[in-house]
Design a protein around this motif. Structure first.
Motif, mmCIF file in Angstrom:
data_model
loop_
_atom_site.group_PDB
_atom_site.id
_atom_site.type_symbol
_atom_site.label_atom_id
_atom_site.label_comp_id
_atom_site.label_asym_id
_atom_site.label_seq_id
_atom_site.Cartn_x
_atom_site.Cartn_y
_atom_site.Cartn_z
ATOM 1 N N ARG A 63 0.872 -1.179 0.000
ATOM 2 C CA ARG A 63 0.000 0.000 0.000
ATOM 3 C C ARG A 63 0.903 1.221 0.000
ATOM 4 N NH1 ARG A 63 -3.914 0.859 4.351
ATOM 5 N NH2 ARG A 63 -2.390 -0.093 5.742
ATOM 6 N N PHE A 64 0.577 2.193 -0.828
ATOM 7 C CA PHE A 64 1.368 3.429 -0.908
ATOM 8 C C PHE A 64 0.536 4.556 -0.304
ATOM 9 C CE2 PHE A 64 2.925 0.626 -4.182
ATOM 10 C CZ PHE A 64 4.303 0.746 -4.065
ATOM 11 N N LEU A 65 1.038 5.106 0.798
ATOM 12 C CA LEU A 65 0.265 6.112 1.537
ATOM 13 C C LEU A 65 1.099 7.371 1.729
ATOM 14 C CD1 LEU A 65 -0.843 3.745 4.434
ATOM 15 C CD2 LEU A 65 -2.228 4.412 2.478
ATOM 16 N N PRO A 66 0.421 8.511 1.937
ATOM 17 C CA PRO A 66 1.216 9.714 2.236
ATOM 18 C C PRO A 66 1.934 9.531 3.565
ATOM 19 C CG PRO A 66 -1.125 10.249 1.938
ATOM 20 C CD PRO A 66 -1.015 8.762 1.931
ATOM 21 N N ARG A 67 3.140 10.074 3.670
ATOM 22 C CA ARG A 67 3.832 10.032 4.965
ATOM 23 C C ARG A 67 3.217 11.083 5.885
ATOM 24 N NH1 ARG A 67 9.659 9.124 4.696
ATOM 25 N NH2 ARG A 67 8.779 7.104 4.247
ATOM 26 N N LYS A 68 3.165 10.768 7.192
ATOM 27 C CA LYS A 68 2.603 11.752 8.138
ATOM 28 C C LYS A 68 3.718 12.615 8.729
ATOM 29 C CE LYS A 68 -1.808 9.905 9.191
ATOM 30 N NZ LYS A 68 -2.033 8.516 9.487
ATOM 31 N N ASP A 69 3.439 13.889 8.843
ATOM 32 C CA ASP A 69 4.380 14.802 9.481
ATOM 33 C C ASP A 69 4.568 14.386 10.935
ATOM 34 O OD1 ASP A 69 5.170 18.126 9.105
ATOM 35 O OD2 ASP A 69 5.214 17.185 11.090
ATOM 36 N N GLU A 70 5.852 14.239 11.345
ATOM 37 C CA GLU A 70 6.097 13.708 12.700
ATOM 38 C C GLU A 70 5.587 14.635 13.787
ATOM 39 O OE1 GLU A 70 10.223 12.631 12.980
ATOM 40 O OE2 GLU A 70 9.951 11.041 11.488
ATOM 41 N N VAL A 71 5.545 15.930 13.519
ATOM 42 C CA VAL A 71 5.114 16.882 14.539
ATOM 43 C C VAL A 71 3.592 17.054 14.515
ATOM 44 C CG1 VAL A 71 5.363 19.252 15.396
ATOM 45 C CG2 VAL A 71 7.320 18.065 14.355
ATOM 46 N N THR A 72 3.052 17.365 13.351
ATOM 47 C CA THR A 72 1.617 17.694 13.290
ATOM 48 C C THR A 72 0.746 16.446 13.120
ATOM 49 O OG1 THR A 72 1.643 17.895 10.896
ATOM 50 C CG2 THR A 72 2.143 19.895 12.168
ATOM 51 N N GLY A 73 1.324 15.377 12.590
ATOM 52 C CA GLY A 73 0.543 14.173 12.329
ATOM 53 C C GLY A 73 -0.274 14.249 11.039
ATOM 54 N N PHE A 74 -0.190 15.410 10.353
ATOM 55 C CA PHE A 74 -0.948 15.548 9.105
ATOM 56 C C PHE A 74 -0.183 14.891 7.943
ATOM 57 C CE2 PHE A 74 -2.779 19.387 11.248
ATOM 58 C CZ PHE A 74 -4.083 18.902 11.292
#
Ligand code: HEM
Length: 501
Positions: free
Chosen positions: A435-446
């Motif tokens: 599965r190819f997913l967007p990476r989440k920002d480590e700080v904001t979680g977005f």
């Protein structure tokens, strides 16, 4: 602008449109000009004429049907500093040397020849899955390693198990330097003002750079061929292409230097392009989860869960084929193909294309034109489910092809079979496995968005490196990927393992 030439942007005395000619993102400027001046335009670079074709009908007429006179390449001062006597097949002038090189390239890249390369492509594709499973953050280099190692194996019998510290990394760095000096504007306009060529080297940085790239190429290209010669001497042949060319020198009429350059330039032409397609594919999958899921459903139904795909499965996967066509359309790897040059005057309708003119096929403008495609700026594989060419109902599709991205006429990409097999095999594998997913920002979680409009502006259009999560679709698949990689090792053993030349 001389009488009879197609229209184009207003010219200045002597320089013509030189000051407006794009040094990057040429496809975008060409497309803007096409919107104002039409599907065939002329641009003047001093006395030189450049023609840009932005309709499939005109490409078919000028590049495919009149290929007897539109198959030359521009004569470039910088190319003469880099190469002797047309030894680089992709920029060689149309003539006996190019024909000999092209014949040899055909012998290794024809449809039939590519069937013989399938075992190595399958094995390398297994390694790509394995690399992504073990080190998903290395997406960019894993993909490049894949495409370069396939070509190095079939051309020179050398497998590269890793990117870092290998000959593939040296190739990659040499190609970046080559692109830098060959880009429009990378050297002064010596082809238009020949006096500039007499500038002494100490003031002409481009000459120094060209010498460096020339030396780097000689080392790499001769290194590869010398390796094959040594292998033959050791009686350890592995049936690669250069061994065959060495054995049949009279058939090809190529001297040692040209053989070395054929091997090296095939590697240059084939590795970046295939890798760039696969990177765009992944970027499109991350940004279009609905498309990704639908393709995975199709793959699961046809392939099942307990084995990975093989090449001929693609015939039973119409939605995946639609995705491949859509990636080629949405983000063509070489959006202006490569320039052709005319060897005689040609007339197209009321217009003259003079002898010596450079012609660009503006693949981008064609694939992004509302006359042919509904919502061309949208990534929408569905259009290829509705019609073979993805075109909108009622569009004039004369000359339209799904493989315009491979160029046309006698210079059409000879590697398209090898590339298409790699593309089919790896797109199936990757969607089957991950599965190819967007990476989440480590700080904001977005989720970190991927900008599909962010790319480099050269001849080959690379997506700006992006981040994404690559997650195996199940533990069972992860186990299978490891098993398959182990099963592929004997195939790699047939080739020399490259560490350093
Ligand atoms: C997605 C992958 C690829 C794309 C999009 C691509 C695209 C192109 C394009 C647009 C041209 C210029 C055609 C023209 O002048 O009309 C070209 C030429 C060429 N390509 Fe490819 N290519 C790909 C893969 C490959 C591979 C895998 C190889 C070889 C292993 C290869 C070898 C060559 C060569 C040798 C030429 C020069 C042909 C000549 O000037 O006669 N390409 N390619």
């Amino acid at each position: 602008r001389e009488r009879g030439l197609p229209p184009g942007p207003p010219t200045f005395p002597l320089i013509g449109n030189l000051h407006q000619f794009p040094t990057s993102f040429a496809h975008l400027k060409f497309t803007k000009w096409a919107q104002v001046y039409g599907d065939i335009i002329s641009v003047k670079l001093g006395p030189q004429t450049v023609i840009v074709l932005s309709s499939p009908r005109l490409v078919h007429e000028c590049i495919d049907l009149r290929s007897a006179t539109t198959s030359d390449r521009p004569s470039l001062h910088i190319a003469k500093l880099l190469y002797d006597d047309n030894e680089e097949i992709a920029i060689a002038r149309y003539g006996p040397t190019w024909k000999a090189l092209r014949r040899a390239a055909h012998d290794i890249l024809s449809h039939e020849a590519c069937m013989k390369h399938l075992p190595i492509q399958h094995a390398e594709a297994s390694q790509l899955m394995y690399d992504l499973l073990e080190r998903p953050k290395g997406l960019y280099t894993h993909i490049y390693r894949y495409s370069a190692s396939v070509i190095l194996s079939v051309v020179a019998g050398i497998h590269c198990p890793r990117f870092e510290g290998s000959i593939i990394e040296d190739f990659d760095s040499m190609i970046r330097q080559l692109e830098y000096i060959m880009r429009p504007g990378g050297s002064p306009p010596v082809d238009l003002i020949p006096l500039l060529k007499h500038i002494p080297s100490r003031w002409a940085l481009w000459k120094t750079k060209a010498r460096e790239v020339r030396a780097a190429q000689e080392k790499l290209f001769f290194g590869i061929l010398d390796h094959c010669v040594d292998r033959i001497k050791r009686d350890e042949r592995n049936d690669c292409f250069l061994e065959y060319v060495l054995d049949h020198q009279s058939r090809y009429g190529l001297d040692y230097r040209k053989m070395a350059y054929l091997g090296g330039t095939l590697l240059m032409a084939g590795s970046d392009t295939t890798a760039v397609f696969l990177r765009w594919f992944v970027a499109c999958m991350v940004t279009h989860p609905d498309v990704q899921m639908r393709a995975q459903q199709e793959i699961d139904e046809i392939i099942g869960l307990d084995r990975s795909p093989v090449l001929n499965n693609i015939e039973r996967l119409p939605y995946l084929r639609a995705i491949i066509n859509e990636v080629h359309r949405f983000r063509p790897v070489t959006p202006t193909a490569m320039p052709h040059t005319t060897t005689a005057d040609e007339r197209v309708g009321d217009f003259l294309i003079p002898k010596g003119a450079t012609i660009f096929m503006n693949v981008w403008a064609i694939y992004h034109h509302e006359d042919y495609f509904d919502n061309p700026e949208l990534f929408d594989p569905e259009r290829y489910m509705r019609s073979e060419l993805g075109a909108k109902p009622g569009a004039d599709t004369t000359g339209l092809r799904n493989d315009l991205g491979f160029g046309g006429g006698r210079r059409i990409c000879p590697g398209s079979n090898l590339a298409s097999n790699s593309i089919s095999l790896n797109t199936m594998n990757l969607l089957w496995a991950f599965r190819f997913l967007p990476r989440k920002d480590e700080v904001t979680g977005f989720p970190i968005p991927i900008d599909l409009n962010s790319y480099t502006g050269g001849l080959v259009v690379f997506p700006t490196p992006f981040q994404c999560e690559i997650i195996p679709r199940s533990e069972a698949k992860a186990d299978l990927i490891r098993e398959q990689f182990t099963a592929a090792l004997p195939t790699f053993e047939l080739f020399e393992q490259h560490t350093s030349l």
